[in-house]
Design a protein around this motif. Structure first.
Motif, PDB file in Angstrom:
ATOM      1  N   GLU A 197       0.720  -1.262   0.089  1.00 47.73           N
ATOM      2  CA  GLU A 197      -0.093   0.134  -0.139  1.00 47.73           C
ATOM      3  C   GLU A 197       0.813   1.304   0.178  1.00 47.73           C
ATOM      4  O   GLU A 197       0.605   2.373  -0.460  1.00 47.73           O
ATOM      5  N   HIS A 246       4.688   3.520  -4.647  1.00 46.69           N
ATOM      6  CA  HIS A 246       3.967   4.057  -5.685  1.00 46.69           C
ATOM      7  C   HIS A 246       4.468   3.530  -7.012  1.00 46.69           C
ATOM      8  O   HIS A 246       5.787   3.271  -7.483  1.00 46.69           O
ATOM      9  N   SER A 250       0.712   2.071  -5.785  1.00 49.54           N
ATOM     10  CA  SER A 250       0.286   1.099  -4.676  1.00 49.54           C
ATOM     11  C   SER A 250      -0.162  -0.148  -5.357  1.00 49.54           C
ATOM     12  O   SER A 250      -0.575  -0.125  -6.840  1.00 49.54           O
ATOM     13  N   THR A 288      -2.198  -3.509  -6.595  1.00 48.02           N
ATOM     14  CA  THR A 288      -3.758  -4.199  -6.389  1.00 48.02           C
ATOM     15  C   THR A 288      -3.120  -5.802  -6.132  1.00 48.02           C
ATOM     16  O   THR A 288      -2.164  -6.276  -6.765  1.00 48.02           O
ATOM     17  N   GLU A 326      -8.208  -3.310  -4.722  1.00 44.46           N
ATOM     18  CA  GLU A 326      -7.816  -2.547  -5.918  1.00 44.46           C
ATOM     19  C   GLU A 326      -7.092  -1.137  -5.749  1.00 44.46           C
ATOM     20  O   GLU A 326      -7.652  -0.265  -5.153  1.00 44.46           O
ATOM     21  N   ARG A 327      -6.062  -1.123  -6.358  1.00 44.50           N
ATOM     22  CA  ARG A 327      -5.090   0.048  -6.224  1.00 44.50           C
ATOM     23  C   ARG A 327      -4.751   0.628  -7.494  1.00 44.50           C
ATOM     24  O   ARG A 327      -5.666   0.650  -8.427  1.00 44.50           O
ATOM     25  N   GLU A 328      -3.394   1.174  -7.431  1.00 44.86           N
ATOM     26  CA  GLU A 328      -3.143   1.906  -8.885  1.00 44.86           C
ATOM     27  C   GLU A 328      -2.201   1.168  -9.685  1.00 44.86           C
ATOM     28  O   GLU A 328      -2.135   1.810 -10.911  1.00 44.86           O
TER      29      GLU A 328
END
Length: 330
Positions: free
Chosen positions: A274, A277, A279, A281, A319-321
Motif C-alpha cells: 500500500e 508508488h 500502490s 493491486t 484494487e489500487r493503482e
C-alpha cells in the motif's frame, strides 16, 4: 533473582516441597501459606517454561516456520501468540530457513521437549512429515497447506486466484503473464495457478503464459525482465506480493510506466504494497487471523473439543493503482 532452593530455605521447608507447590502438587495449608509469604516478600517469579517441561501435561505449543523474514509468517506468529497467551499457553518457535530436512528434525525435537502440540507453517507435506507425525503422536495443525490426514488452516488460494483472474479480464487484459513458484508448494505454486487458469479457461483471444520463479524479489526482477522482453504482456499477475515488487522494479529498470505500459498484481496484502508508488493491486489474506484460528483450534483439540479438518481464512481483493483498465482507456 531467587532460586527454589533459596525460597525453600527462607520458608524453612524442603526444596522438593516448594517445587511441588509451584507445580500444583499437594502441600498442607500451613506449608502453602509459608511459601506464599516468602514468594510475596521476595517477588520470586517461577520459570514457567521449565515448570511446563517438568509437568506431565505441558502448556507449550511448538511452532515451526519456514522463514522469519516473511510478512505472512510474522503476522501468523503474532496471531498465534495473541491467542495462546490469552489461554495461558506458551509458544516455542523454530525457524527452518526453508530446509525440509531441518523441518522434520524439529518435529522430533519438539516432541522430545514434550510440547503439547505443534503448529506447522508448512510449504509442503512429504511422506517424511507424515511418518514424523505418526511416530511422535503430537497433535499437529498445518497453516497455509492442507493434507487429508492433518488438521489445517488455509487461505482460500484457489478461489482467490479465480477472482483475481476474473478481475484481470474485466479490466480488458488478454495478453497475460502469470509468474508463480514451483509446484512443490501446493498452496502458492499449485492452487493459485489452478484458480487463475480456471478463470480464463474459456475466454476467447486470451494469450496467457505461465512462468516460475522463487519467493526472492531479486530473482523475480530477473524473471520479470525476461518476460517483459520476450512476451510483452499487458499485465503480470504475480503469485505473491514479493514477486510483484520484483516485477515493479523490473518495469522501472526498463523505463516502463506502471500501469500505463504494463499492469502488475500480487497476492498477500503486505503492508508495503500500500505504501509504494504505484500502490499494488493485490489479494489481501488475513494472516494474523489464520494464526489466531490455528491457536484456538489447537487449544480446543488439546481439550478434547472437536474441530473442523479444514478451516478457510478470509481474503479481499484490494484494487489500487498498479492495474490499468484497458477497456476504459480504449
Amino acid at each position: 533473582m531467587n532460586t527454589i532452593a533459596e525460597i525453600a530455605e527462607l520458608a524453612n521447608v524442603a526444596k522438593s516441597t516448594v517445587s511441588r507447590y509451584l507445580n500444583g502438587g499437594s502441600v498442607s495449608e500451613t506449608t502453602r501459606k509459608k511459601i506464599e509469604i516468602v514468594i510475596n516478600k521476595t517477588g520470586y517469579m517461577p520459570n514457567a517454561f521449565a515448570q511446563s517441561l517438568k509437568a506431565k501435561k505441558t502448556n507449550i505449543i511448538g511452532t515451526i516456520v519456514p522463514r522469519l523474514d516473511s510478512f505472512a509468517s510474522t503476522q501468523i506468529l503474532i496471531g498465534i501468540d495473541d491467542k495462546l497467551r490469552e489461554q495461558n499457553y506458551q509458544m516455542l518457535i523454530s525457524n527452518t530457513s526453508q530446509d525440509l530436512k531441518r523441518e522434520i528434525e524439529y518435529i522430533y525435537y519438539m516432541s522430545n521437549q514434550k510440547v503439547a502440540g505443534i503448529i506447522l507453517l508448512a510449504t509442503q507435506i512429504t511422506q517424511a512429515h507424515l511418518e514424523a507425525f505418526d511416530k511422535t503422536k503430537v497433535p499437529v495443525i498445518l497453516v497455509g497447506q492442507q493434507h487429508e490426514r492433518v488438521y489445517s488452516v488455509i487461505q482460500n488460494d484457489e478461489l482467490a486466484a479465480f477472482e483475481m483472474g476474473k478481475y484481470v479480464l474485466e479490466q480488458g487484459h488478454r495478453k497475460i503473464a502469470y509468474l508463480g513458484v514451483t509446484e512443490d508448494d501446493i498452496a502458492v505454486g499449485v492452487k493459485r495457478k489452478e484458480g487463475f487458469q480456471r478463470a480464463i479457461r474459456n475466454v476467447e483471444d486470451c494469450d496467457a503464459r505461465y512462468y516460475e520463479t522463487s519467493f526472492s524479489m531479486e530473482e523475480a526482477v530477473k524473471k520479470a525482465s525476461d518476460i517483459i522482453e520476450t512476451f510483452v504482456p499487458t499485465i503480470l499477475v504475480c503469485a505473491t506480493d514479493n514477486i510483484a515488487l520484483g516485477a515493479l522494479k523490473a518495469a522501472y529498470l526498463k523505463g516502463l510506466h506502471v500501469p500505463r505500459d504494463i499492469s502488475i498484481t500480487g497476492f498477500g496484502g503486505y503492508d508495503v504494497s500500500e505504501m509504494i508508488h504505484p500502490s499494488l493491486t493485490t489479494v489481501k489474506f488475513e494472516y494474523k487471523e489464520s494464526g489466531q484460528d490455528a491457536a484456538n483450534n489447537m487449544v480446543k483439540l488439546l481439550n478434547g473439543i472437536k474441530i473442523p479438518p479444514i478451516l478457510l481464512s478470509r481474503y479481499t481483493i484490494i484494487e489500487r493503482e498498479s492495474v490499468d483498465n484497458i477497456l476504459k482507456r480504449q
